[in-house]
Write a protein that holds these residues in place. Sequence first.
Motif, PDB file in Angstrom:
ATOM      1  N   ARG A  56       0.840  -1.182   0.005  1.00 23.31           N
ATOM      2  CA  ARG A  56       0.174  -0.060   0.140  1.00 23.31           C
ATOM      3  C   ARG A  56       1.028   1.215   0.044  1.00 23.31           C
ATOM      4  O   ARG A  56       0.774   2.048  -0.789  1.00 23.31           O
ATOM      5  CB  ARG A  56      -0.839   0.121   1.247  1.00 23.31           C
ATOM      6  CG  ARG A  56      -2.020  -1.127   1.211  1.00 23.31           C
ATOM      7  CD  ARG A  56      -2.771  -1.377   2.201  1.00 23.31           C
ATOM      8  NE  ARG A  56      -3.808  -0.427   2.588  1.00 23.31           N
ATOM      9  CZ  ARG A  56      -4.922  -0.591   3.422  1.00 23.31           C
ATOM     10  NH1 ARG A  56      -5.067  -1.483   4.210  1.00 23.31           N
ATOM     11  NH2 ARG A  56      -5.971   0.254   3.486  1.00 23.31           N
ATOM     12  N   THR A  57       1.973   1.097   0.652  1.00 19.63           N
ATOM     13  CA  THR A  57       3.086   2.439   0.778  1.00 19.63           C
ATOM     14  C   THR A  57       3.513   2.814  -0.582  1.00 19.63           C
ATOM     15  O   THR A  57       3.569   3.927  -1.154  1.00 19.63           O
ATOM     16  CB  THR A  57       3.879   2.227   1.684  1.00 19.63           C
ATOM     17  OG1 THR A  57       3.455   2.081   3.046  1.00 19.63           O
ATOM     18  CG2 THR A  57       4.899   3.376   1.779  1.00 19.63           C
ATOM     19  N   ARG A  58       3.929   1.656  -1.130  1.00 17.66           N
ATOM     20  CA  ARG A  58       4.443   1.506  -2.585  1.00 17.66           C
ATOM     21  C   ARG A  58       3.679   2.170  -3.506  1.00 17.66           C
ATOM     22  O   ARG A  58       3.807   3.183  -4.510  1.00 17.66           O
ATOM     23  CB  ARG A  58       5.065   0.123  -2.978  1.00 17.66           C
ATOM     24  CG  ARG A  58       5.972   0.180  -4.292  1.00 17.66           C
ATOM     25  CD  ARG A  58       6.622  -1.218  -4.282  1.00 17.66           C
ATOM     26  NE  ARG A  58       7.572  -1.223  -5.390  1.00 17.66           N
ATOM     27  CZ  ARG A  58       8.585  -1.918  -5.664  1.00 17.66           C
ATOM     28  NH1 ARG A  58       8.771  -2.752  -4.575  1.00 17.66           N
ATOM     29  NH2 ARG A  58       9.246  -2.027  -6.679  1.00 17.66           N
ATOM     30  N   ALA A  59       2.422   1.549  -3.642  1.00 11.23           N
ATOM     31  CA  ALA A  59       1.360   2.277  -4.502  1.00 11.23           C
ATOM     32  C   ALA A  59       0.882   3.566  -4.328  1.00 11.23           C
ATOM     33  O   ALA A  59       0.618   4.408  -5.085  1.00 11.23           O
ATOM     34  CB  ALA A  59       0.029   1.288  -4.717  1.00 11.23           C
ATOM     35  N   ALA A  60       0.827   3.748  -2.926  1.00  7.36           N
ATOM     36  CA  ALA A  60       0.712   5.205  -2.451  1.00  7.36           C
ATOM     37  C   ALA A  60       1.541   6.143  -3.020  1.00  7.36           C
ATOM     38  O   ALA A  60       1.310   7.527  -3.349  1.00  7.36           O
ATOM     39  CB  ALA A  60       0.403   5.238  -1.119  1.00  7.36           C
ATOM     40  N   ASP A  61       2.912   5.931  -2.847  1.00  2.13           N
ATOM     41  CA  ASP A  61       3.889   6.739  -3.292  1.00  2.13           C
ATOM     42  C   ASP A  61       3.742   7.023  -4.853  1.00  2.13           C
ATOM     43  O   ASP A  61       4.058   8.109  -5.191  1.00  2.13           O
ATOM     44  CB  ASP A  61       5.244   6.162  -2.662  1.00  2.13           C
ATOM     45  CG  ASP A  61       5.430   6.234  -1.508  1.00  2.13           C
ATOM     46  OD1 ASP A  61       4.609   7.122  -0.543  1.00  2.13           O
ATOM     47  OD2 ASP A  61       6.287   5.487  -0.958  1.00  2.13           O
ATOM     48  N   TRP A  62       3.518   5.937  -5.504  1.00  4.24           N
ATOM     49  CA  TRP A  62       3.365   6.134  -7.218  1.00  4.24           C
ATOM     50  C   TRP A  62       2.333   7.119  -7.167  1.00  4.24           C
ATOM     51  O   TRP A  62       2.406   7.731  -8.316  1.00  4.24           O
ATOM     52  CB  TRP A  62       3.052   4.743  -7.639  1.00  4.24           C
ATOM     53  CG  TRP A  62       2.924   4.874  -9.089  1.00  4.24           C
ATOM     54  CD1 TRP A  62       1.764   4.604  -9.698  1.00  4.24           C
ATOM     55  CD2 TRP A  62       4.241   4.997  -9.935  1.00  4.24           C
ATOM     56  NE1 TRP A  62       2.185   4.641 -11.201  1.00  4.24           N
ATOM     57  CE2 TRP A  62       3.569   4.645 -11.226  1.00  4.24           C
ATOM     58  CE3 TRP A  62       5.516   4.906 -10.081  1.00  4.24           C
ATOM     59  CZ2 TRP A  62       4.199   5.067 -12.685  1.00  4.24           C
ATOM     60  CZ3 TRP A  62       6.241   4.612 -11.180  1.00  4.24           C
ATOM     61  CH2 TRP A  62       5.667   4.772 -12.359  1.00  4.24           C
ATOM     62  N   HIS A  63       1.032   7.025  -6.777  1.00  7.12           N
ATOM     63  CA  HIS A  63       0.160   7.649  -7.340  1.00  7.12           C
ATOM     64  C   HIS A  63      -0.045   9.018  -6.484  1.00  7.12           C
ATOM     65  O   HIS A  63      -0.929   9.841  -6.765  1.00  7.12           O
ATOM     66  CB  HIS A  63      -1.344   6.909  -6.894  1.00  7.12           C
ATOM     67  CG  HIS A  63      -1.581   5.794  -7.706  1.00  7.12           C
ATOM     68  ND1 HIS A  63      -1.879   6.017  -9.016  1.00  7.12           N
ATOM     69  CD2 HIS A  63      -1.152   4.493  -7.774  1.00  7.12           C
ATOM     70  CE1 HIS A  63      -2.148   4.471  -9.533  1.00  7.12           C
ATOM     71  NE2 HIS A  63      -1.684   3.799  -8.969  1.00  7.12           N
ATOM     72  N   LEU A 240       3.189  -9.219  -8.175  1.00  7.24           N
ATOM     73  CA  LEU A 240       2.689  -8.471  -9.523  1.00  7.24           C
ATOM     74  C   LEU A 240       2.368  -6.825  -9.232  1.00  7.24           C
ATOM     75  O   LEU A 240       2.992  -6.037  -9.979  1.00  7.24           O
ATOM     76  CB  LEU A 240       1.579  -8.975 -10.040  1.00  7.24           C
ATOM     77  CG  LEU A 240       1.136  -8.324 -11.515  1.00  7.24           C
ATOM     78  CD1 LEU A 240       0.467  -9.296 -12.370  1.00  7.24           C
ATOM     79  CD2 LEU A 240      -0.287  -7.447 -11.236  1.00  7.24           C
ATOM     80  N   LEU A 241       1.843  -6.701  -8.276  1.00  7.03           N
ATOM     81  CA  LEU A 241       1.545  -5.226  -8.106  1.00  7.03           C
ATOM     82  C   LEU A 241       2.658  -4.304  -7.488  1.00  7.03           C
ATOM     83  O   LEU A 241       2.830  -3.066  -7.790  1.00  7.03           O
ATOM     84  CB  LEU A 241       0.381  -5.050  -6.657  1.00  7.03           C
ATOM     85  CG  LEU A 241      -1.009  -5.709  -7.103  1.00  7.03           C
ATOM     86  CD1 LEU A 241      -1.937  -5.761  -5.873  1.00  7.03           C
ATOM     87  CD2 LEU A 241      -1.601  -5.014  -8.364  1.00  7.03           C
ATOM     88  N   GLU A 242       3.542  -5.051  -6.818  1.00  3.29           N
ATOM     89  CA  GLU A 242       5.054  -4.561  -6.490  1.00  3.29           C
ATOM     90  C   GLU A 242       5.738  -4.181  -7.766  1.00  3.29           C
ATOM     91  O   GLU A 242       6.421  -3.254  -7.848  1.00  3.29           O
ATOM     92  CB  GLU A 242       5.744  -5.266  -5.425  1.00  3.29           C
ATOM     93  CG  GLU A 242       4.953  -5.159  -4.065  1.00  3.29           C
ATOM     94  CD  GLU A 242       5.646  -5.985  -2.952  1.00  3.29           C
ATOM     95  OE1 GLU A 242       6.347  -6.930  -3.442  1.00  3.29           O
ATOM     96  OE2 GLU A 242       5.116  -6.115  -1.693  1.00  3.29           O
TER      97      GLU A 242
END
Length: 426
Positions: A56-63, A240-242
Amino acid sequence: MSRFPGPTHGGTDAGPPVLHDFSTNAHPLGPPPAALDAVLRADRLRYPDPSYAALRTRAADWHGVSPERVLPAGGGSEAIRRLTLTALLSGMTRVCVPQPGFGDYAAAAHALGLQVIGYGDAFELARSLTLPSLVWVCDPCNPTGATLDASEWAAVAVALGQSGSQLVVDQAYEPLRLSGASALPIAIADGAWRLVCPNKSMGLTGVRAGYLIAPFDGLWIERVDELAPSWVVSSEGQALLEAWTDPVVRAELESSLPVLREWRDQQWARMAAMGFDQISGGVANFWLAALPAPWRETPEPLLEGLRAMGIKLRDASSFGLPGLVRVSVQAPDTVDALEAAMRTFAWRRAMPGEEPEDPLPRPLPLAGEGEATRWSSTTSMHTPFDWGDPACDQRDPAFDQGDPPSDREDPSSERVGPASRSGGLS
């Protein structure tokens, strides 16, 4: 009680293996090597972190959002079901869905007894929002590939505010947008739920994983989170999501888009020569096409015959569009196989009453096999593509359809054909 029929999908079915698949919207080059490696190395011996904190942190940083706004999901369909249930529990009784559109939106609503309102375009949607509703917008939209422009988003935004409705933007095909850019305003995006499903653009549709991005105001976050089953995403899905936010993977995906544009333009011209009446205006890696004239009224013999030969087109009858198919961009050797099969069918029907010399169609080569191969490294959906191979920049003049369109971003150019036809579909 009558049962609502389940949605129909492209891709794998109960028949023999599909050798040449135009029915799936997945990336035709297969997964980027780094993404496939990450999935194959996923730790299957242990449960993933049930909170998915790192993901969640990784995706949040991306978006550019807070981690609390990222909710992992077991694929797009699971997220659709969960959000629809949340809307029901929050007091909504209506769901607005695009028509034609992805069947799971309506299926999820029907399963819960909600009223389904279909809309054909953004302005019709705006007029229909007279009561609080859950509103699904797929941008680019499956199966048409259409996208909303700024004026359409503005009309939808006004109607959402006046009706107290909640917007969900399905962005599954945004990474495979081949023309233009999204016109979704930041203000509307911040007030909407957004659905992200990277497995299509990464050529790994068998790995069921995605995530939702919640609105800025946090509407429904707790309930949507509570409705998720434990470990909603598998270890492979988490990998995959990471990988989806890995700079190397994203660079490989971005570098593949010019290849897809080139293939799209070639495929459009070749399918027009086969007699398909293709519908322009889409921006994604797929579009709708009317079958050649002999099979529009009775498409089953052609579609079933092609399927028996290992070729699958997505019958659009389930979208309410009989006689049409949805096709996706495929590698040139896959189009070779379709062309060979269509010649067989055209030959067998062109001279009624005559006996063909060879009544049985010859087996078609697998993608990447035989003399028709054009791209030495590509395109079996079962074999990852070498994204760095310079062969993707080569062209075989034997298959050129005249000069390439001057506008590489628009398959509806007059030089490709469908925009200038008369009597065709609009």
